[in-house]
Enzyme design. Structure first.
Site, PDB file in Angstrom:
ATOM      1  N   ARG A 137      34.294 -28.784 -62.302  1.00 30.42           N
ATOM      2  CA  ARG A 137      35.726 -29.014 -62.153  1.00 30.42           C
ATOM      3  C   ARG A 137      36.128 -30.410 -62.615  1.00 30.42           C
ATOM      4  O   ARG A 137      37.168 -30.598 -63.218  1.00 30.42           O
ATOM      5  CB  ARG A 137      36.127 -28.829 -60.687  1.00 30.42           C
ATOM      6  CG  ARG A 137      37.585 -29.175 -60.456  1.00 30.42           C
ATOM      7  CD  ARG A 137      38.116 -28.751 -59.127  1.00 30.42           C
ATOM      8  NE  ARG A 137      37.204 -29.001 -58.031  1.00 30.42           N
ATOM      9  CZ  ARG A 137      37.258 -28.347 -56.869  1.00 30.42           C
ATOM     10  NH1 ARG A 137      38.136 -27.387 -56.721  1.00 30.42           N
ATOM     11  NH2 ARG A 137      36.441 -28.644 -55.909  1.00 30.42           N
ATOM     12  N   TYR A 138      35.319 -31.408 -62.294  1.00 24.88           N
ATOM     13  CA  TYR A 138      35.612 -32.786 -62.693  1.00 24.88           C
ATOM     14  C   TYR A 138      34.851 -33.083 -63.981  1.00 24.88           C
ATOM     15  O   TYR A 138      33.800 -32.499 -64.238  1.00 24.88           O
ATOM     16  CB  TYR A 138      35.179 -33.756 -61.588  1.00 24.88           C
ATOM     17  CG  TYR A 138      35.838 -33.488 -60.253  1.00 24.88           C
ATOM     18  CD1 TYR A 138      37.153 -33.874 -60.013  1.00 24.88           C
ATOM     19  CD2 TYR A 138      35.146 -32.846 -59.237  1.00 24.88           C
ATOM     20  CE1 TYR A 138      37.753 -33.640 -58.787  1.00 24.88           C
ATOM     21  CE2 TYR A 138      35.745 -32.600 -58.008  1.00 24.88           C
ATOM     22  CZ  TYR A 138      37.052 -32.997 -57.788  1.00 24.88           C
ATOM     23  OH  TYR A 138      37.647 -32.752 -56.569  1.00 24.88           O
ATOM     24  N   ARG A 141      30.802 -34.500 -63.681  1.00 24.67           N
ATOM     25  CA  ARG A 141      29.861 -34.086 -62.645  1.00 24.67           C
ATOM     26  C   ARG A 141      29.978 -32.598 -62.360  1.00 24.67           C
ATOM     27  O   ARG A 141      31.030 -31.997 -62.599  1.00 24.67           O
ATOM     28  CB  ARG A 141      30.064 -34.886 -61.364  1.00 24.67           C
ATOM     29  CG  ARG A 141      31.479 -34.898 -60.837  1.00 24.67           C
ATOM     30  CD  ARG A 141      31.729 -36.198 -60.061  1.00 24.67           C
ATOM     31  NE  ARG A 141      33.025 -36.229 -59.419  1.00 24.67           N
ATOM     32  CZ  ARG A 141      34.133 -36.677 -60.028  1.00 24.67           C
ATOM     33  NH1 ARG A 141      34.102 -37.065 -61.291  1.00 24.67           N
ATOM     34  NH2 ARG A 141      35.278 -36.703 -59.364  1.00 24.67           N
ATOM     35  N   CYS A 150      22.045 -20.996 -44.981  1.00 19.42           N
ATOM     36  CA  CYS A 150      22.138 -22.256 -44.238  1.00 19.42           C
ATOM     37  C   CYS A 150      21.316 -22.107 -42.957  1.00 19.42           C
ATOM     38  O   CYS A 150      21.012 -20.987 -42.540  1.00 19.42           O
ATOM     39  CB  CYS A 150      23.587 -22.552 -43.841  1.00 19.42           C
ATOM     40  SG  CYS A 150      24.673 -22.690 -45.262  1.00 19.42           S
ATOM     41  N   CYS A 154      28.785 -22.462 -40.140  1.00 20.40           N
ATOM     42  CA  CYS A 154      29.992 -23.098 -39.598  1.00 20.40           C
ATOM     43  C   CYS A 154      31.146 -22.115 -39.764  1.00 20.40           C
ATOM     44  O   CYS A 154      31.377 -21.613 -40.868  1.00 20.40           O
ATOM     45  CB  CYS A 154      30.308 -24.370 -40.380  1.00 20.40           C
ATOM     46  SG  CYS A 154      28.873 -25.403 -40.647  1.00 20.40           S
ATOM     47  N   CYS A 157      33.617 -22.429 -42.776  1.00 13.10           N
ATOM     48  CA  CYS A 157      32.974 -22.758 -44.059  1.00 13.10           C
ATOM     49  C   CYS A 157      33.831 -22.360 -45.271  1.00 13.10           C
ATOM     50  O   CYS A 157      34.246 -21.210 -45.400  1.00 13.10           O
ATOM     51  CB  CYS A 157      31.629 -22.056 -44.156  1.00 13.10           C
ATOM     52  SG  CYS A 157      30.830 -22.360 -45.746  1.00 13.10           S
ATOM     53  N   ARG A 159      32.851 -21.965 -48.200  1.00 14.63           N
ATOM     54  CA  ARG A 159      32.131 -21.000 -49.049  1.00 14.63           C
ATOM     55  C   ARG A 159      31.694 -19.768 -48.273  1.00 14.63           C
ATOM     56  O   ARG A 159      30.697 -19.143 -48.610  1.00 14.63           O
ATOM     57  CB  ARG A 159      30.909 -21.677 -49.690  1.00 14.63           C
ATOM     58  CG  ARG A 159      31.306 -22.634 -50.736  1.00 14.63           C
ATOM     59  CD  ARG A 159      30.200 -23.092 -51.668  1.00 14.63           C
ATOM     60  NE  ARG A 159      30.722 -24.297 -52.249  1.00 14.63           N
ATOM     61  CZ  ARG A 159      30.238 -25.519 -52.008  1.00 14.63           C
ATOM     62  NH1 ARG A 159      29.145 -25.670 -51.295  1.00 14.63           N
ATOM     63  NH2 ARG A 159      30.814 -26.571 -52.525  1.00 14.63           N
ATOM     64  N   ASP A 318      40.023 -26.572 -45.314  1.00 17.06           N
ATOM     65  CA  ASP A 318      40.549 -25.738 -46.398  1.00 17.06           C
ATOM     66  C   ASP A 318      41.196 -24.466 -45.842  1.00 17.06           C
ATOM     67  O   ASP A 318      40.900 -24.038 -44.726  1.00 17.06           O
ATOM     68  CB  ASP A 318      39.407 -25.365 -47.352  1.00 17.06           C
ATOM     69  CG  ASP A 318      38.894 -26.577 -48.114  1.00 17.06           C
ATOM     70  OD1 ASP A 318      39.709 -27.463 -48.428  1.00 17.06           O
ATOM     71  OD2 ASP A 318      37.680 -26.636 -48.391  1.00 17.06           O
ATOM     72  N   ASP A 355      41.525 -30.989 -50.254  1.00 17.61           N
ATOM     73  CA  ASP A 355      41.060 -30.347 -51.480  1.00 17.61           C
ATOM     74  C   ASP A 355      42.202 -29.413 -51.890  1.00 17.61           C
ATOM     75  O   ASP A 355      42.487 -28.426 -51.191  1.00 17.61           O
ATOM     76  CB  ASP A 355      39.755 -29.586 -51.216  1.00 17.61           C
ATOM     77  CG  ASP A 355      38.783 -29.702 -52.369  1.00 17.61           C
ATOM     78  OD1 ASP A 355      39.266 -29.790 -53.523  1.00 17.61           O
ATOM     79  OD2 ASP A 355      37.562 -29.699 -52.136  1.00 17.61           O
ATOM     80  N   LYS A 362      40.036 -33.002 -55.050  1.00 18.81           N
ATOM     81  CA  LYS A 362      40.310 -33.769 -53.825  1.00 18.81           C
ATOM     82  C   LYS A 362      41.460 -34.745 -54.050  1.00 18.81           C
ATOM     83  O   LYS A 362      41.444 -35.512 -55.008  1.00 18.81           O
ATOM     84  CB  LYS A 362      39.069 -34.560 -53.415  1.00 18.81           C
ATOM     85  CG  LYS A 362      37.903 -33.698 -53.016  1.00 18.81           C
ATOM     86  CD  LYS A 362      36.727 -34.546 -52.607  1.00 18.81           C
ATOM     87  CE  LYS A 362      35.484 -33.698 -52.495  1.00 18.81           C
ATOM     88  NZ  LYS A 362      35.001 -33.198 -53.795  1.00 18.81           N
TER      89      LYS A 362
HETATM   90  S1  SF4 Z   1      29.819 -25.722 -44.175  1.00 18.75           S
HETATM   91 FE1  SF4 Z   1      29.147 -23.762 -45.040  1.00 18.75          FE
HETATM   92  S2  SF4 Z   1      27.621 -24.304 -46.561  1.00 18.75           S
HETATM   93 FE2  SF4 Z   1      27.858 -26.077 -45.206  1.00 18.75          FE
HETATM   94  S3  SF4 Z   1      26.300 -25.772 -43.612  1.00 18.75           S
HETATM   95 FE3  SF4 Z   1      28.187 -24.925 -42.844  1.00 18.75          FE
HETATM   96  S4  SF4 Z   1      28.050 -22.745 -43.379  1.00 18.75           S
HETATM   97 FE4  SF4 Z   1      26.550 -23.818 -44.634  1.00 18.75          FE
END
Ligand code: SF4
Length: 414
Positions: A137-138, A141, A150, A154, A157, A159, A318, A355, A362
């Site tokens: 995107r940038y 990088r 993971c 979370c 998350c 993603r 997000d 973001d 960002k």
């Molecule tokens: S934010 Fe998403 S990618 Fe990062 S540790 Fe938590 S669940 Fe995994």
């Protein structure tokens, strides 16, 4: 030059209630696993194998599970899997249904409600992906997605469309294609490994990947984004650190949101990474009832410095589908930043960012400190709300004569 002596924006400094206790480093302890041997407990593979991954285990270990959590856990594996390491589970306060650790990893039924403005890919990563698993995107990088797994998941998350594969995204990174793209683009000087969590790879696999990236002459700088140091500090072994230090300059962005996550185990793990010469930054997400409070955030950032970690970003959460119950407002984020800047060490103050939804990247969000900027002065407000002026010509050169007095506004005589 100070122009006015006013009170500090009408804002009170953060309350000191609980501040001292939040800053204490404590061990997560053994909890239900007190009979497990030290060798097993300190083995990151044992921790992964014994994660809590279903509603039955949750009920067993957390008898205070609420109906909302029970229903959320039942549905979790259709959206974002449930997984919590025994180590991290021990940080949950079973007596508090609003425990800030609990809110981050135990699903709730509210996750199944999607607001019209929420998205499955809120920051437009898929539309900036030239090959699977790479986001460009940038200009200079790339984000290199290594895995979709993971140590724990979370609930907010970004993603969640792909991590844990609960929605059938079927993520299969192809390292050969990702590396070939980087090799063919000399403008890429910085590669960020993320996922999922790159530190879930074995030492050998990670070393192989880092070696291949280091062999590309224009890749100057490697970064790893990982939540493993807080979810699974046992993974930060001396062997891992010895391997990582071969690839300098290599930075690591860790992820913690609440000071209680910074236990003695985490402090020791971060110390091992720092001793390996790895500069550490922390990314936090602003979350309702977790860290949307200046006292909590101040304790977090000060503890991070004690763990040799620079608070790097504070993210506005997000617009990920089903996250409304965890999102704090931008207004609260700005107020918290206002109560950090000037009130604690500059190194401890992260950059608050949004973001931009849809893929704009960002955007820094700051409290207003420049009040005006005209032909012969910049008018500034400091952290106490006092007003100052900095004289300079509009083109940035020093003034040859003092700036004109600011005219007092005429008072109303009626
Ligand atoms: S934010 Fe998403 S990618 Fe990062 S540790 Fe938590 S669940 Fe995994």
């Amino acid at each position: 030059m100070q122009l006015e002596n006013s009170s500090a924006n009408g804002k009170k400094p953060p309350s000191d209630k609980n501040f001292h206790s939040l800053k204490q480093f404590k061990s997560a302890g053994r909890g239900f696993w007190r009979d497990v041997s030290d060798a097993d407990w300190n083995d990151w593979k044992w921790q992964l194998k014994h994660r809590i991954t279903n509603v039955e285990q949750l009920q067993k270990f957390l008898p205070t599970l609420t109906p909302e959590e029970f229903a959320g856990a039942k549905l979790a594996n259709t959206k974002l899997a449930l997984a919590i390491t025994p180590y991290f589970f021990n940080l949950i306060d079973p007596a508090d249904e609003n425990c800030p650790i609990r809110l981050q990893v135990i699903p709730k039924l509210a996750e199944s409600h999607t607001a019209p403005w929420e998205m499955s890919d809120p920051v437009g990563e898929d539309s900036h992906s030239p090959v699977p698993g790479l986001v460009h995107r940038y200009p200079d990088r790339v984000l290199f997605l290594v895995t979709d797994r993971c140590a724990a998941y979370c609930r907010y998350c970004t993603r969640s469309r792909l991590v844990s594969n609960a929605t059938g995204y079927d993520f299969h990174p192809e390292f050969d294609k990702q590396i070939a793209y980087i090799a063919a683009h000399p403008e890429i000087r910085d590669v960020l490994l993320s996922g999922g969590d790159p530190l879930l790879l074995s030492d050998d696999k990670l070393e192989n990947l880092l070696s291949r990236l280091r062999a590309i002459p224009h890749v100057e700088f490697l970064r790893i984004g990982s939540r493993i140091p807080t979810f699974l500090p046992q993974r930060i072994t001396p062997e891992l650190c010895a391997m990582l230090k071969k690839f300098h300059p290599l930075f690591m962005s860790v992820h913690s949101n609440h000071p209680r996550e910074l236990t003695t185990e985490v402090r020791d793990a971060l110390g091992r990474l720092a001793d390996a010469g790895i500069p550490l930054g922390n990314q936090s997400v602003l979350l309702k009832h977790v860290n949307d409070d200046a006292t909590v955030m101040k304790a977090l950032v000060q503890k991070l410095l004690m763990c040799r970690v620079k608070p790097y970003y504070l993210y506005q959460c997000d617009l990920i589908s089903g996250s409304a119950h965890l999102r704090a407002s931008v207004r609260q984020g700005i107020e918290i930043m206002q109560q950090l800047r000037g009130h604690t060490t500059g190194y401890a103050v992260p950059q608050y960012v949004i973001d931009a939804p849809g893929g704009g990247g960002k955007v820094p969000v700051n409290p207003e400190y420049v009040l005006s900027h005209n032909a012969d002065r910049v008018v500034l407000r400091n952290y106490e709300g006092k007003i100052f002026e900095y004289p300079e010509a509009a083109d940035g050169t020093p003034l040859s004569k003092p700036p004109k007095e600011i005219e007092e506004p005429e008072l109303c005589k009626c």
